[in-house]
Design a protein around this motif. Sequence first.
Motif, mmCIF file in Angstrom:
data_model
loop_
_atom_site.group_PDB
_atom_site.id
_atom_site.type_symbol
_atom_site.label_atom_id
_atom_site.label_comp_id
_atom_site.label_asym_id
_atom_site.label_seq_id
_atom_site.Cartn_x
_atom_site.Cartn_y
_atom_site.Cartn_z
ATOM 1 N N GLU A 269 0.850 -1.189 0.000
ATOM 2 C CA GLU A 269 0.000 0.000 0.000
ATOM 3 C C GLU A 269 0.884 1.236 0.000
ATOM 4 O O GLU A 269 1.891 1.301 0.723
ATOM 5 C CB GLU A 269 -0.901 0.006 1.243
ATOM 6 N N GLY A 270 0.515 2.224 -0.829
ATOM 7 C CA GLY A 270 1.258 3.462 -0.844
ATOM 8 C C GLY A 270 0.945 4.337 0.355
ATOM 9 O O GLY A 270 1.832 4.856 1.030
ATOM 10 N N PHE A 271 -0.350 4.510 0.639
ATOM 11 C CA PHE A 271 -0.749 5.325 1.776
ATOM 12 C C PHE A 271 -1.989 4.751 2.469
ATOM 13 O O PHE A 271 -2.010 4.573 3.671
ATOM 14 C CB PHE A 271 -1.016 6.770 1.343
ATOM 15 N N GLY A 272 -3.010 4.430 1.714
ATOM 16 C CA GLY A 272 -4.210 3.873 2.327
ATOM 17 C C GLY A 272 -5.298 4.897 2.601
ATOM 18 O O GLY A 272 -5.975 4.834 3.633
ATOM 19 N N MET A 273 -5.486 5.842 1.668
ATOM 20 C CA MET A 273 -6.508 6.867 1.850
ATOM 21 C C MET A 273 -7.904 6.296 2.094
ATOM 22 O O MET A 273 -8.688 6.884 2.858
ATOM 23 C CB MET A 273 -6.516 7.810 0.648
ATOM 24 N N PRO A 274 -8.298 5.153 1.484
ATOM 25 C CA PRO A 274 -9.629 4.611 1.801
ATOM 26 C C PRO A 274 -9.849 4.346 3.290
ATOM 27 O O PRO A 274 -10.982 4.431 3.778
ATOM 28 C CB PRO A 274 -9.675 3.314 0.989
ATOM 29 N N VAL A 275 -8.784 4.038 4.040
ATOM 30 C CA VAL A 275 -8.920 3.844 5.481
ATOM 31 C C VAL A 275 -9.295 5.168 6.151
ATOM 32 O O VAL A 275 -10.160 5.212 7.035
ATOM 33 C CB VAL A 275 -7.626 3.275 6.089
ATOM 34 N N ILE A 276 -8.658 6.258 5.721
ATOM 35 C CA ILE A 276 -8.990 7.577 6.262
ATOM 36 C C ILE A 276 -10.450 7.900 5.958
ATOM 37 O O ILE A 276 -11.190 8.384 6.831
ATOM 38 C CB ILE A 276 -8.072 8.660 5.659
ATOM 39 N N GLU A 277 -10.876 7.637 4.730
ATOM 40 C CA GLU A 277 -12.262 7.914 4.356
ATOM 41 C C GLU A 277 -13.228 7.060 5.174
ATOM 42 O O GLU A 277 -14.285 7.539 5.598
ATOM 43 C CB GLU A 277 -12.445 7.680 2.864
ATOM 44 N N ALA A 278 -12.885 5.795 5.400
ATOM 45 C CA ALA A 278 -13.750 4.922 6.195
ATOM 46 C C ALA A 278 -13.896 5.452 7.617
ATOM 47 O O ALA A 278 -14.998 5.443 8.193
ATOM 48 C CB ALA A 278 -13.186 3.498 6.204
ATOM 49 N N ILE A 279 -12.796 5.930 8.205
ATOM 50 C CA ILE A 279 -12.866 6.504 9.555
ATOM 51 C C ILE A 279 -13.755 7.731 9.563
ATOM 52 O O ILE A 279 -14.537 7.952 10.511
ATOM 53 C CB ILE A 279 -11.443 6.843 10.052
ATOM 54 N N GLU A 280 -13.687 8.543 8.510
ATOM 55 C CA GLU A 280 -14.546 9.731 8.442
ATOM 56 C C GLU A 280 -16.027 9.353 8.419
ATOM 57 O O GLU A 280 -16.878 10.127 8.844
ATOM 58 C CB GLU A 280 -14.178 10.563 7.204
ATOM 59 N N TYR A 281 -16.326 8.165 7.908
ATOM 60 C CA TYR A 281 -17.703 7.668 7.897
ATOM 61 C C TYR A 281 -18.016 6.819 9.129
ATOM 62 O O TYR A 281 -19.046 6.130 9.174
ATOM 63 C CB TYR A 281 -17.945 6.836 6.635
ATOM 64 N N ASP A 282 -17.145 6.853 10.132
ATOM 65 C CA ASP A 282 -17.345 6.101 11.387
ATOM 66 C C ASP A 282 -17.427 4.602 11.169
ATOM 67 O O ASP A 282 -18.206 3.907 11.833
ATOM 68 C CB ASP A 282 -18.593 6.598 12.121
ATOM 69 N N LEU A 283 -16.594 4.093 10.255
ATOM 70 C CA LEU A 283 -16.558 2.659 10.013
ATOM 71 C C LEU A 283 -15.357 2.039 10.726
ATOM 72 O O LEU A 283 -14.219 2.477 10.529
ATOM 73 C CB LEU A 283 -16.435 2.357 8.517
ATOM 74 N N PRO A 284 -15.572 1.015 11.560
ATOM 75 C CA PRO A 284 -14.424 0.280 12.099
ATOM 76 C C PRO A 284 -13.718 -0.448 10.967
ATOM 77 O O PRO A 284 -14.347 -0.855 9.984
ATOM 78 C CB PRO A 284 -15.083 -0.699 13.084
#
Length: 358
Positions: A269-284
């Motif tokens: 993984e280069g950075f993992g921006m989808p993880v940041i987006e998931a956290i913004e949507y309150d997703l574990p």
Amino acid sequence: MSIDVDFSLALNDRTGKLFLGKDIISTLGTRVTRVRYGRFHEFPQTDFMRRVAGRLTLKETVARVFRPRLSSLLPVIRDPRPTLHLDPLSVVRHRLEARDIVLCHDVGPITHPQYFAPGVHEFYVLAYDQIRRIKPHMVFVSKTTQQEFHRLYGEDYASSSVIYNPTRLGVKEGEGRAVDGVSSRFLLTVGSVGDRKNQARCIEAFAASGLAQEGWQYVIVGQCEPGAEAAIELAKQSAGVIMPGYTSDDQLRWLYRNASGFVLMSLLEGFGMPVIEAIEYDLPCLVSRSSILTEIGGEAMIDADPLDKESIAAGMRSLACLPDDERSRRMAQARTHLANFAREPILESWRHLVERIG
């Protein structure tokens, strides 16, 4: 200080690198004198011309790597001002100098060439060899990438900094539109589909978890890259797995808003921006153990061994069955960690870097 920027990746790239590049150029404002797109000084005005410019830029890159004697007929680029390279690959078309700045997202094409298209490894070998010789100012999107780069290419660069990718504006804004066939209980993966992102093993893990028999679904969204065919074929044969193909922004918002948990079991993984987006949507989130994703997601992440199907399956069950109090605790922890990616402090770091180098 004023600089030039090579933003050639904008001709072909539609990943997080594109959004980051736009943010950097915007925040530097008048500090940027000129932006290059390959050999062009303006971004092509039509999609057709963008594709043409992208192909010409790729042809020059191929020639620089595989036909150096022929490419020597075309002079390398050297502007009078320092150049910010928004991807290491663009340095092969320039005469790199120690006063220049190179943004490094990851060294995956060097360490894991099997996950990239043919020729990509050779492109980056040449680029990183030039960088190692000249030792310009280096910027990395994570500590993980910085450490791996210096392990491979040594120390003593003009400078070495970590500036995280900022959260993107407007991620949660706008209407949502349901995706056909997706039920009320599902886990979500967003990212390029292929060997690198490990979706085939995740599909096998979902089948082994028994969640499909309990009415759960596993939704995988993303564009194809090498290895996608195996994941797509496996999805067709697996109960509860949905790969809707292209999804619009409003459909993606709906998926984030309605998912019960997020899964990203990348092998690289280069950075993992989808993880940041998931956290913004309150997703574990369930992420790859001991990877950049645990750095980006923080201690709130549930992790699993990305090479072990049973470990992933257990992580998926943990994610699906997370008690409400545990979910709330993890999400509060994740939102606190999200402060590391606040836009203004990160963009201010870019302004400060350019001024300091000047």
